[in-house]
Design a protein around this motif. Structure first.
Motif, mmCIF file in Angstrom:
data_model
loop_
_atom_site.group_PDB
_atom_site.id
_atom_site.type_symbol
_atom_site.label_atom_id
_atom_site.label_comp_id
_atom_site.label_asym_id
_atom_site.label_seq_id
_atom_site.Cartn_x
_atom_site.Cartn_y
_atom_site.Cartn_z
ATOM 1 N N GLY A 146 86.071 115.428 46.678
ATOM 2 C CA GLY A 146 87.425 115.915 46.558
ATOM 3 C C GLY A 146 87.751 116.469 45.185
ATOM 4 N N ILE A 147 88.952 117.035 45.119
ATOM 5 C CA ILE A 147 89.415 117.685 43.894
ATOM 6 C C ILE A 147 89.612 116.664 42.775
ATOM 7 C CG2 ILE A 147 91.299 119.047 42.907
ATOM 8 C CD1 ILE A 147 91.714 120.303 45.626
ATOM 9 N N GLY A 148 90.102 115.472 43.122
ATOM 10 C CA GLY A 148 90.382 114.462 42.102
ATOM 11 C C GLY A 148 89.149 114.091 41.304
ATOM 12 N N ARG A 149 88.052 113.827 42.000
ATOM 13 C CA ARG A 149 86.822 113.452 41.300
ATOM 14 C C ARG A 149 86.293 114.619 40.477
ATOM 15 N NH1 ARG A 149 81.476 110.820 44.218
ATOM 16 N NH2 ARG A 149 80.101 110.832 42.396
ATOM 17 N N TRP A 150 86.336 115.815 41.061
ATOM 18 C CA TRP A 150 85.884 117.000 40.325
ATOM 19 C C TRP A 150 86.737 117.214 39.080
ATOM 20 C CZ3 TRP A 150 88.331 121.610 39.070
ATOM 21 C CH2 TRP A 150 87.502 122.641 38.588
ATOM 22 N N GLY A 151 88.068 117.076 39.213
ATOM 23 C CA GLY A 151 88.955 117.252 38.066
ATOM 24 C C GLY A 151 88.753 116.187 37.007
ATOM 25 N N MET A 152 88.539 114.942 37.438
ATOM 26 C CA MET A 152 88.292 113.859 36.485
ATOM 27 C C MET A 152 87.004 114.106 35.723
ATOM 28 S SD MET A 152 89.215 110.912 35.169
ATOM 29 C CE MET A 152 90.229 109.870 36.228
#
Length: 399
Positions: A146-152
């Motif tokens: 997901g986007i959250g893990r990629w953004g983190m």
């Protein structure tokens, strides 16, 4: 308008306070998500470290250098612990002491304390190491993208790079005795950039928590609570994907014989126990190597790929015998008669061409289920506790 360094550091601290307040509210809203608690504690510790830097002129310089920076190291360690908690990894609290203790040892050398470039370089390298370990822990999160893990990952990676660049730039600088870091515009802008990254990382953690919760809800909506097998929706999702891919596909429908009589004679608790045993045996059998699911009531389904009809039938026969034998171990009660549950099975097999059309894939599955249901009905009509199988030809119009 040009801001002086003091104003910038006040802004940095205010951003940190806002991040701490937001994460604490998020944790209070989701108290079972302990990663939010550790992250909010880490941000709060960072606020205390920044306040110590702001009070540098009012407190002894040595103690500010020692404790304010130590608090920042503790903050980064807490952020890493939050990531480990989210990833389900062991929380190694003793590792929080490594960086602060090393910093305290270095501060015992007057030459280190008096060299601002050396302090900044070491601080940046230690901070980069702690954040990099957090990135590595993030990569160990299982079953979550997901986007959250990629953004983190990107945010922490950028912050690590920022600290490394700062360490390199300061390493070759001339030693400056007593130069207050608070008065440096470059240092203040660095702090503001780093704190903005922390605020963004906090948002990414919230996004990761939300994405995982949604994933868990979707999975729960596709799992039958009694048998722990996929439900109709979960089975259909896997089966449609197989129909998209094409190849040789065998759909197997399984129905427990006289299940209503089992409920009426031995009680619904025994009936539920039979269903649970059926799910366990199905999952452990050769039929369980493909997509399986509970279609509703006492009816189950399995999908196998790449097997000829004889092999598919043999696997179904093995399961039929295994379930019958396992059911005889049930003890329905002192007044109950001996229980032996059986199952009737229908199989439909076809060779499919790959397709990218969702309607075609759904139509294929519906047809295979219909043909397997007809074979199941034939097994029931022939006396139950048996397997019937049929080769199916699916003719499709060119799209």
């Amino acid at each position: 308008m040009r801001l002086d360094p003091w104003t910038l550091w006040v802004i940095v601290t205010m951003v940190a306070v806002l991040a701490a307040v937001a994460m604490n509210i998020a944790w209070l809203a989701s108290p079972r998500e302990r990663s939010l608690a550790y992250w909010s504690l880490g941000v709060l510790t960072q606020v205390l470290g920044l306040v110590g830097i702001l009070l540098r002129g009012s407190l002894p310089e040595f103690w500010v250098i020692l404790f304010a920076n130590a608090l920042l190291f503790v903050s980064y360690s807490l952020l890493r612990i939050a990531i480990r908690q989210f990833a389900g990894l062991p929380l190694k609290w003793h590792q929080m002491l490594y960086a602060p203790v090393l910093w305290a040892v270095l501060c015992s050398f007057p030459a280190f304390v008096e060299s601002l470039p050396a302090r900044i370089s070491v601080f940046s390298l230690l901070s980069a190491a702690l954040l990099a370990l957090g990135v590595l822990d993030l990569e160990r999160v299982k079953g979550h993208g997901g986007i959250g893990r990629w953004g983190m990952r990107c945010t922490l990676g950028f912050t690590v790079a920022l600290h490394l660049v700062r360490a390199v730039l300061m390493w070759g600088a001339d030693s400056v005795h007593g130069a207050p870091i608070i008065s440096s515009s470059a240092a203040a802008w660095f702090g503001l950039t780093g704190m903005s990254g922390l605020l963004l990382a906090s948002f990414m953690l919230l996004l990761m928590v939300r994405e995982r919760s949604e994933l868990q809800l979707r999975r729960a909506a596709q799992v039958d609570e009694l048998t722990s097998l996929p439900n109709r929706r979960g089975f259909q999702e896997q089966a449609i994907a197989a129909c998209h891919a094409g190849g040789v596909i065998a759909v197997v429908l399984l129905d427990i014989d006289h299940f209503k009589q089992i409920n009426d004679r031995h009680g619904h608790a025994t009936g539920d126990h039979v269903l649970r045993i059926f799910g366990q045996v199905l999952h452990a059998s050769a039929l369980g190597r493909g997509a399986i699911g509970r279609m509703g009531g006492e009816e189950f389904a399995a999908l196998l790929k790449g097997l000829d009809l004889a092999t598919a039938r043999a696997r179904a026969e093995q399961f039929r015998a295994a379930f019958r034998d396992e059911s005889t171990r049930l003890k329905p009660g002192e007044a109950g008669a001996r229980l032996m549950a059986t199952v009737s099975i229908g199989i439909a097999r076809a060779r499919l061409e790959p397709t990218t059309c969702p309607v075609t894939a759904q139509t294929r599955l519906d047809l295979l289920l219909s043909r397997a249901d007809a074979a199941l009905y034939a097994a029931k009509a022939a006396g139950r506790d048996r397997v019937e199988a049929a080769e199916t030809e699916i003719v499709e119009r060119p799209s």
